[in-house]
Motif scaffolding. Sequence first.
Motif, PDB file in Angstrom:
ATOM      1  N   HIS B 250       0.838  -1.195   0.000  1.00  0.00           N
ATOM      2  CA  HIS B 250       0.000   0.000   0.000  1.00  0.00           C
ATOM      3  C   HIS B 250       0.873   1.244   0.000  1.00  0.00           C
ATOM      4  CE1 HIS B 250      -3.615  -2.179   0.281  1.00  0.00           C
ATOM      5  NE2 HIS B 250      -3.470  -2.577   1.519  1.00  0.00           N
ATOM      6  N   ILE B 251       1.907   1.222   0.829  1.00  0.00           N
ATOM      7  CA  ILE B 251       2.793   2.387   0.937  1.00  0.00           C
ATOM      8  C   ILE B 251       3.475   2.650  -0.404  1.00  0.00           C
ATOM      9  CG2 ILE B 251       4.910   3.254   2.005  1.00  0.00           C
ATOM     10  CD1 ILE B 251       4.012   1.775   4.569  1.00  0.00           C
ATOM     11  N   ILE B 252       3.945   1.558  -1.022  1.00  0.00           N
ATOM     12  CA  ILE B 252       4.624   1.722  -2.311  1.00  0.00           C
ATOM     13  C   ILE B 252       3.668   2.284  -3.358  1.00  0.00           C
ATOM     14  CG2 ILE B 252       5.642   0.427  -4.221  1.00  0.00           C
ATOM     15  CD1 ILE B 252       6.926  -1.365  -2.049  1.00  0.00           C
ATOM     16  N   LYS B 253       2.430   1.787  -3.326  1.00  0.00           N
ATOM     17  CA  LYS B 253       1.452   2.300  -4.293  1.00  0.00           C
ATOM     18  C   LYS B 253       1.214   3.794  -4.100  1.00  0.00           C
ATOM     19  CE  LYS B 253      -1.148  -1.707  -5.676  1.00  0.00           C
ATOM     20  NZ  LYS B 253      -2.400  -2.429  -5.637  1.00  0.00           N
ATOM     21  N   ILE B 254       1.134   4.197  -2.837  1.00  0.00           N
ATOM     22  CA  ILE B 254       0.902   5.620  -2.567  1.00  0.00           C
ATOM     23  C   ILE B 254       2.076   6.455  -3.094  1.00  0.00           C
ATOM     24  CG2 ILE B 254       0.693   7.350  -0.737  1.00  0.00           C
ATOM     25  CD1 ILE B 254      -0.856   5.157   0.859  1.00  0.00           C
ATOM     26  N   THR B 255       3.303   5.965  -2.861  1.00  0.00           N
ATOM     27  CA  THR B 255       4.462   6.734  -3.336  1.00  0.00           C
ATOM     28  C   THR B 255       4.478   6.795  -4.861  1.00  0.00           C
ATOM     29  OG1 THR B 255       5.907   4.812  -3.371  1.00  0.00           O
ATOM     30  CG2 THR B 255       5.863   6.064  -1.337  1.00  0.00           C
ATOM     31  N   ARG B 256       4.087   5.701  -5.512  1.00  0.00           N
ATOM     32  CA  ARG B 256       4.059   5.711  -6.978  1.00  0.00           C
ATOM     33  C   ARG B 256       3.010   6.675  -7.506  1.00  0.00           C
ATOM     34  NH1 ARG B 256       4.578  -0.607  -7.981  1.00  0.00           N
ATOM     35  NH2 ARG B 256       6.791  -0.739  -7.496  1.00  0.00           N
ATOM     36  N   ALA B 257       1.866   6.670  -6.822  1.00  0.00           N
ATOM     37  CA  ALA B 257       0.780   7.553  -7.269  1.00  0.00           C
ATOM     38  C   ALA B 257       1.198   9.013  -7.168  1.00  0.00           C
ATOM     39  CB  ALA B 257      -0.467   7.294  -6.435  1.00  0.00           C
ATOM     40  N   THR B 258       1.833   9.392  -6.056  1.00  0.00           N
ATOM     41  CA  THR B 258       2.224  10.799  -5.935  1.00  0.00           C
ATOM     42  C   THR B 258       3.296  11.139  -6.964  1.00  0.00           C
ATOM     43  OG1 THR B 258       3.927  10.391  -4.279  1.00  0.00           O
ATOM     44  CG2 THR B 258       1.713  10.869  -3.465  1.00  0.00           C
ATOM     45  N   ARG B 259       4.170  10.170  -7.258  1.00  0.00           N
ATOM     46  CA  ARG B 259       5.227  10.438  -8.224  1.00  0.00           C
ATOM     47  C   ARG B 259       4.656  10.723  -9.608  1.00  0.00           C
ATOM     48  NH1 ARG B 259      10.010   6.271  -8.964  1.00  0.00           N
ATOM     49  NH2 ARG B 259       8.255   5.084  -9.732  1.00  0.00           N
ATOM     50  N   PRO B 272      13.743   0.510  13.211  1.00  0.00           N
ATOM     51  CA  PRO B 272      14.635  -0.594  12.867  1.00  0.00           C
ATOM     52  C   PRO B 272      13.886  -1.893  12.590  1.00  0.00           C
ATOM     53  CG  PRO B 272      15.493   0.604  14.734  1.00  0.00           C
ATOM     54  CD  PRO B 272      14.159   1.196  14.437  1.00  0.00           C
ATOM     55  N   VAL B 273      12.871  -2.160  13.399  1.00  0.00           N
ATOM     56  CA  VAL B 273      12.100  -3.397  13.217  1.00  0.00           C
ATOM     57  C   VAL B 273      11.414  -3.401  11.860  1.00  0.00           C
ATOM     58  CG1 VAL B 273      10.306  -4.859  14.192  1.00  0.00           C
ATOM     59  CG2 VAL B 273      11.682  -3.435  15.701  1.00  0.00           C
ATOM     60  N   ILE B 274      10.804  -2.266  11.518  1.00  0.00           N
ATOM     61  CA  ILE B 274      10.078  -2.187  10.248  1.00  0.00           C
ATOM     62  C   ILE B 274      11.045  -2.296   9.070  1.00  0.00           C
ATOM     63  CG2 ILE B 274       8.771  -0.611   8.766  1.00  0.00           C
ATOM     64  CD1 ILE B 274       7.135   0.156  11.165  1.00  0.00           C
ATOM     65  N   ALA B 275      12.220  -1.649   9.204  1.00  0.00           N
ATOM     66  CA  ALA B 275      13.226  -1.751   8.145  1.00  0.00           C
ATOM     67  C   ALA B 275      13.586  -3.213   7.919  1.00  0.00           C
ATOM     68  CB  ALA B 275      14.457  -0.949   8.515  1.00  0.00           C
ATOM     69  N   GLN B 276      13.772  -3.919   9.031  1.00  0.00           N
ATOM     70  CA  GLN B 276      14.124  -5.342   8.957  1.00  0.00           C
ATOM     71  C   GLN B 276      13.030  -6.138   8.252  1.00  0.00           C
ATOM     72  OE1 GLN B 276      15.566  -5.857  12.940  1.00  0.00           O
ATOM     73  NE2 GLN B 276      16.133  -7.963  12.469  1.00  0.00           N
ATOM     74  N   VAL B 283      10.287  -6.664   0.001  1.00  0.00           N
ATOM     75  CA  VAL B 283       9.626  -5.500  -0.583  1.00  0.00           C
ATOM     76  C   VAL B 283      10.668  -4.677  -1.331  1.00  0.00           C
ATOM     77  CG1 VAL B 283       8.370  -3.397  -0.077  1.00  0.00           C
ATOM     78  CG2 VAL B 283       7.937  -5.450   1.258  1.00  0.00           C
ATOM     79  N   ASP B 284      10.314  -4.295  -2.562  1.00  0.00           N
ATOM     80  CA  ASP B 284      11.247  -3.517  -3.365  1.00  0.00           C
ATOM     81  C   ASP B 284      11.263  -2.077  -2.845  1.00  0.00           C
ATOM     82  OD1 ASP B 284      12.819  -2.376  -5.303  1.00  0.00           O
ATOM     83  OD2 ASP B 284      11.159  -2.172  -6.716  1.00  0.00           O
ATOM     84  N   VAL B 285      12.285  -1.761  -2.066  1.00  0.00           N
ATOM     85  CA  VAL B 285      12.334  -0.440  -1.454  1.00  0.00           C
ATOM     86  C   VAL B 285      13.258   0.503  -2.222  1.00  0.00           C
ATOM     87  CG1 VAL B 285      11.678  -1.058   0.870  1.00  0.00           C
ATOM     88  CG2 VAL B 285      14.040  -1.327   0.182  1.00  0.00           C
ATOM     89  N   GLY B 286      13.777   0.016  -3.349  1.00  0.00           N
ATOM     90  CA  GLY B 286      14.746   0.816  -4.098  1.00  0.00           C
ATOM     91  C   GLY B 286      14.204   2.168  -4.532  1.00  0.00           C
ATOM     92  N   GLY B 287      12.937   2.188  -4.937  1.00  0.00           N
ATOM     93  CA  GLY B 287      12.402   3.418  -5.502  1.00  0.00           C
ATOM     94  C   GLY B 287      11.891   4.422  -4.485  1.00  0.00           C
ATOM     95  N   ILE B 288      11.916   4.054  -3.215  1.00  0.00           N
ATOM     96  CA  ILE B 288      11.337   4.959  -2.221  1.00  0.00           C
ATOM     97  C   ILE B 288      12.442   5.633  -1.423  1.00  0.00           C
ATOM     98  CG2 ILE B 288       9.609   5.167  -0.421  1.00  0.00           C
ATOM     99  CD1 ILE B 288       8.740   2.349  -1.030  1.00  0.00           C
ATOM    100  N   LEU B 289      12.281   6.935  -1.242  1.00  0.00           N
ATOM    101  CA  LEU B 289      13.216   7.655  -0.390  1.00  0.00           C
ATOM    102  C   LEU B 289      12.739   7.502   1.048  1.00  0.00           C
ATOM    103  CD1 LEU B 289      15.605   9.535  -0.156  1.00  0.00           C
ATOM    104  CD2 LEU B 289      14.078  11.449  -0.603  1.00  0.00           C
TER     105      LEU B 289
END
Lengths: 123, 321
Positions: B250-259, B272-276, B283-289
């Motif tokens: 969901h988060i990735i979709k939101i970031t893509r939509a705003t982009r 740290p836990v969430i990053a892990q 999850v492909d986190v490459g495209g998100i800042l």
Amino acid sequence: MERTAAFARVRDCLVVTLLGETTGRSWESLRSDLLGRLGASGVRGVVIDASAVAVVDDVDGRALADTVDMCRLLGARALVAGLSVEVVTALILLDAPLDRLEGEASVERAIERLLQGADDGQP
Amino acid sequence: MTNSGLQVRTTRQDTRGGSQGVDAAELIRRLEITPEDLRLVRSYGKIVVPQIAAYNTLFYQWMERQPEWSIFFSDAVRLTHVQQRQMQHWQDLFEVEQIDEAYVARRVRIGEIHARIGLSLMAYFAGIDHSMRIFKHELYDGSLSIDDYTHVSVAVSKLIHADATLVLDAYTRATSQKIADQASALLEMSTPVTALWDDILMLPVVGIIDSNRAQDIMSAVLRSVAETRARIFIMDISGVPVVDTAVANHIIKITRATRLMGCQSVLSGVSPVIAQTMVELGVDVGGILTKATLRDALAAAYEAVGIRLVTADGRAAGSRS
């Protein structure tokens, strides 16, 4: 055949304005037209102006992403400008391949960003 | 509020309207209520209905000793009204001709009233139990044979259980409606997209993100982006307790939509836990800042829109070094 896009050269950018509804066929002719101009002109960026687009389906989403990729292969960065909230929502819901797609609020801002250089706006 | 919020609410109301409680035929079938049962109840009614005033007196002698007394019956007018309704209610039961939709509706209404005034189920069942004791023992004149009395008792129990089913159902529906209302109210409060600065939007997300909420967040954010033409959207997820694959998507979709609308998303408050988990989930986190804190995200946002903060005497502000 009905015209589905209009081309304009603005400074170092090529602006493609999508007119009305698009189909798989019209995307094909648009693409060959666009890529032909791109190869000849040596512009730095392409702006796909989608502000007149009201309805999209999954074909459009994929075609948009493919077009952007093809432009990149020819050495030009492509941005989509003027997507409406409804169209963006639809593209997301359709699970369109948007990973490499970048947008801007308006054609003006898109040109600005393209001319500023490739480093801007990248994560 | 957003359009989609409204849509969500109407759909919920529709589903609620679709399940309008217990069906009379179903109730009769499940409790195996026969015409013979109703005849037995009516025959017993001939004994107790004439004594309904006595029932009322006995019941309210008992009621006076209950903790609910002072809360609900401090007003004499109200007390009389409730007593009238209650006597009608029992008369209705003991003179029942057939269990139809109208009978069910009258019983459900009682349940709804009890639920609305906040009477506890314990108090309701205690009341029923005490009423039964009055009807079966104190008002019984001993005129039936032991066999008949047993049959009557079983038949009356069935109707009481039918009542209890209807009342419980009304309680449950009242409660779930309350929960649904609260949930939709919460949903409306949960997407406060704020302009932090020119070109910078921010949304603190608190609580669990499900697909409904993600949809709401997305439309609220996109609307704000379209309105303000912001270049940066900071989504702070430090208040999100769990991030699983669905939430990450969901988060990735939101970031893509705003982009797509020319607005770069910055994710902040990634623990740290969430990053892990995000990396472990693939999850492909490459495209998100992403930034660890809101402060870092804000610094990145300022930089992206070309703002440099300086102190009054001209030194660079906000740098940690």
